[in-house]
Design an enzyme around this catalytic site. Structure first.
Site, PDB file in Angstrom:
ATOM      1  N   TYR A 194       0.779  -1.277   0.076  1.00 19.09           N
ATOM      2  CA  TYR A 194       0.098   0.063  -0.014  1.00 19.09           C
ATOM      3  C   TYR A 194       0.792   1.297   0.082  1.00 19.09           C
ATOM      4  CZ  TYR A 194      -4.974  -0.516   0.367  1.00 19.09           C
ATOM      5  OH  TYR A 194      -6.376  -0.786   0.241  1.00 19.09           O
TER       6      TYR A 194
ATOM      7  N   GLU B  36      -0.475   4.885  -0.293  1.00 12.26           N
ATOM      8  CA  GLU B  36      -1.048   6.354  -0.481  1.00 12.26           C
ATOM      9  C   GLU B  36      -0.086   7.320  -0.443  1.00 12.26           C
ATOM     10  OE1 GLU B  36      -2.511   3.879   1.393  1.00 12.26           O
ATOM     11  OE2 GLU B  36      -4.648   4.358   1.250  1.00 12.26           O
TER      12      GLU B  36
ATOM     13  N   ASP C 113      -8.009  13.125 -24.637  1.00 17.61           N
ATOM     14  CA  ASP C 113      -8.093  12.007 -24.464  1.00 17.61           C
ATOM     15  C   ASP C 113      -7.404  11.067 -25.407  1.00 17.61           C
ATOM     16  OD1 ASP C 113      -8.511   9.165 -23.990  1.00 17.61           O
ATOM     17  OD2 ASP C 113     -10.455   9.670 -23.053  1.00 17.61           O
TER      18      ASP C 113
ATOM     19  N   THR D 167      -5.041   5.705 -21.479  1.00 21.14           N
ATOM     20  CA  THR D 167      -4.921   4.717 -20.990  1.00 21.14           C
ATOM     21  C   THR D 167      -3.523   4.007 -21.306  1.00 21.14           C
ATOM     22  OG1 THR D 167      -6.244   3.633 -22.581  1.00 21.14           O
ATOM     23  CG2 THR D 167      -7.388   4.173 -20.762  1.00 21.14           C
TER      24      THR D 167
ATOM     25  N   LYS E 182      -3.466   0.102 -24.670  1.00 23.57           N
ATOM     26  CA  LYS E 182      -4.083   0.220 -26.046  1.00 23.57           C
ATOM     27  C   LYS E 182      -3.036   0.092 -26.896  1.00 23.57           C
ATOM     28  CE  LYS E 182      -8.823   1.633 -24.943  1.00 23.57           C
ATOM     29  NZ  LYS E 182      -9.004   2.509 -23.503  1.00 23.57           N
TER      30      LYS E 182
ATOM     31  N   ARG F 153      -2.956  -2.667 -18.084  1.00 26.89           N
ATOM     32  CA  ARG F 153      -4.550  -2.009 -17.839  1.00 26.89           C
ATOM     33  C   ARG F 153      -4.242  -0.821 -16.748  1.00 26.89           C
ATOM     34  NH1 ARG F 153      -8.403  -5.170 -20.649  1.00 26.89           N
ATOM     35  NH2 ARG F 153      -9.817  -3.420 -19.874  1.00 26.89           N
TER      36      ARG F 153
HETATM   37  N1  DSN Z   1     -13.392   0.562 -23.619  1.00 29.75           N
HETATM   38  C1  DSN Z   1     -12.355   1.290 -24.378  1.00 29.75           C
HETATM   39  C2  DSN Z   1     -12.725   1.082 -25.878  1.00 29.75           C
HETATM   40  O1  DSN Z   1     -13.199  -0.059 -26.035  1.00 29.75           O
HETATM   41  O2  DSN Z   1     -12.447   1.970 -26.538  1.00 29.75           O
HETATM   42  C3  DSN Z   1     -12.573   2.815 -24.056  1.00 29.75           C
HETATM   43  O3  DSN Z   1     -13.678   2.837 -22.934  1.00 29.75           O
END
Ligand code: DSN
Length: 414
Positions: free
Chosen positions: A51, A53, A197, A223, A226, A232
């Site tokens: 942990y 924080e 984003d 994120t 991707k 993740r």
């Molecule tokens: N779940 C992601 C996507 O598939 O684009 C974004 O939320």
């Protein structure tokens, strides 16, 4: 996996089946990818026990010397990779990260502009039933019916009429590049904060294959799993003047303890993304997407905006007389995974929309190139054209499996 096998056969067997599904099938969901084995080792490591924080050097619990080292490395690599002034690598994922940005820089009820969900935006870009849409007054811009593209003059008119405090640019289902500079000019004209984003395209941006919003925008969220091909999670990059507000909003504003094992995975992925091989990978993602789009068009598919600038393709199946849900489910049976998706101005519902969304980050990680894109387009066409013919589907499933086994998935040995 021997420990899981001994202790928990139900979970073990499901993981084994999932391994086989990943190895024997074609992954075309544009937001999915395969991380390296090094990233997976970090995510499965003993770091999950800790942990922490707070932030490096300012934690609430003891025993942080190694966690501080890891988080500092992740921060420095994130800043270097994107040329950012400040990085927060703690967000658990994209939705919490966007929420933290709003929490940091807006008051509840403030006006914000974001791309509408069925025009390619994300739920956190102002969908009325989401937290973003309920806590803030989102004004949603759209793509044009004729072109399938964002018309920046219309975005400007909407901004001048609504005087938003923030403009969010970015997408989950928009196949074209974003005009970051234009967005920034419009935001400056109305005094709005700019938020990008780049969750879908971060890997392409890091590799220089798409223009980066980082030099222009106040805040950039991505994120990490991707096109960036990490674990993740998410991160927020911003100008120094917003650093303190962003950090306070992530912790203690919204989150508790960061996931240190995932932060280690992010650090590893950022280093991987700085290597020459990653640049080649990103280039091939775009080549593959473009080739797949052209092949689908040859088979008579109607693509939103007529093609792609990125890794992502959106096809409207109305002219094929097959709804998106049926297409997704039937393609699943032959080992081709993609997702049903609304298309702009869709007359059908999000649970059974008119389109499908597909992309090339995962297949490119496996080393597939243009010849494989041709086969994939051909299989998709054959399945859609014979949507009820299970004999044809069974044959295609075997062909898909045979090709896939020639392109191993990192970490999976069958
Ligand atoms: N779940 C992601 C996507 O598939 O684009 C974004 O939320």
């Amino acid at each position: 996996m021997s420990k899981i096998q001994d202790q928990d056969p139900a979970i073990y067997q499901a993981i084994e089946r999932e391994k086989r599904r990943q190895a024997e099938g074609i992954e075309l969901i544009p937001s999915e990818n395969y991380t390296s084995e090094a990233v997976m080792e970090a995510c499965g490591s003993i770091l999950t026990n800790k942990y922490s924080e707070g932030y490096p050097g300012k934690r609430y619990y003891g025993g942080q010397e190694n966690i501080d080292t890891i988080e500092n490395i992740a921060i420095e690599r994130a800043k270097k990779l994107f040329g950012a002034e400040h990085a927060n690598v703690q967000p658990y994922s994209g939705s919490p990260a966007n929420t933290a940005i709003y929490f940091a820089l807006l008051q509840f009820g403030d006006t914000v502009m974001g791309l509408k969900l069925d025009h390619g935006g994300h739920i956190t870009h102002g969908l009325p039933i989401s937290f973003s849409g309920r806590a803030y007054r989102f004004v949603q811009y759209e793509v044009e019916k004729e072109t399938g593209r964002i018309n920046m003059e219309k975005v400007r008119e909407l901004a001048l009429a609504n005087k938003p405090k923030m403009i969010v640019a970015g997408f989950t289902a928009y196949p074209r590049d974003i005009e970051w500079k234009k967005f920034k000019e419009i935001a400056d004209e109305v005094g709005a904060i700019t938020v990008a984003d780049i969750s879908h395209t971060a890997g392409l941006i890091a590799a220089g294959e798409l223009e980066s919003p980082v030099p222009y925008f106040d805040v950039v969220m991505t994120t990490t799993h991707k096109t960036l091909r990490g674990p993740r999670g998410a991160m927020i990059l911003c100008k120094q003047k917003y650093a303190q507000a962003i950090d306070k909003a992530v912790f203690p504003g919204l989150q508790g303890g960061p996931h240190d094992h995932i932060i280690a995975g992010k650090a590893i992925a950022f280093e991987e993304a700085m290597q020459p091989a990653f640049k080649e990978y990103a280039k091939q993602i775009k080549k593959n997407a473009n080739h797949l789009a052209e092949e689908l068009k040859k088979h008579g598919f109607n693509l939103v905006s007529g093609g792609t600038d990125t890794h992502l393709i959106l096809a409207d199946l109305t002219s094929k007389n097959v709804p998106g849900k049926q297409a997704q489910n039937t393609l699943d049976t032959v080992g081709i995974t993609l997702n049903k998706n609304t298309v702009p101005f869709d007359t059908r519902s999000p649970m059974d929309p008119s389109g499908i969304r597909l992309g090339t980050p995962a297949v490119t990680t496996r080393g597939m190139k243009e010849p494989e894109m041709e086969r994939i387009a051909d299989w998709i066409d054959r399945v859609i054209s014979s949507i009820n013919d299970t004999a044809i589907h069974a044959k295609i499933k075997e062909e898909v499996k045979e090709m896939c086994l020639k392109f191993p998935v990192p970490g999976i040995k069958i």
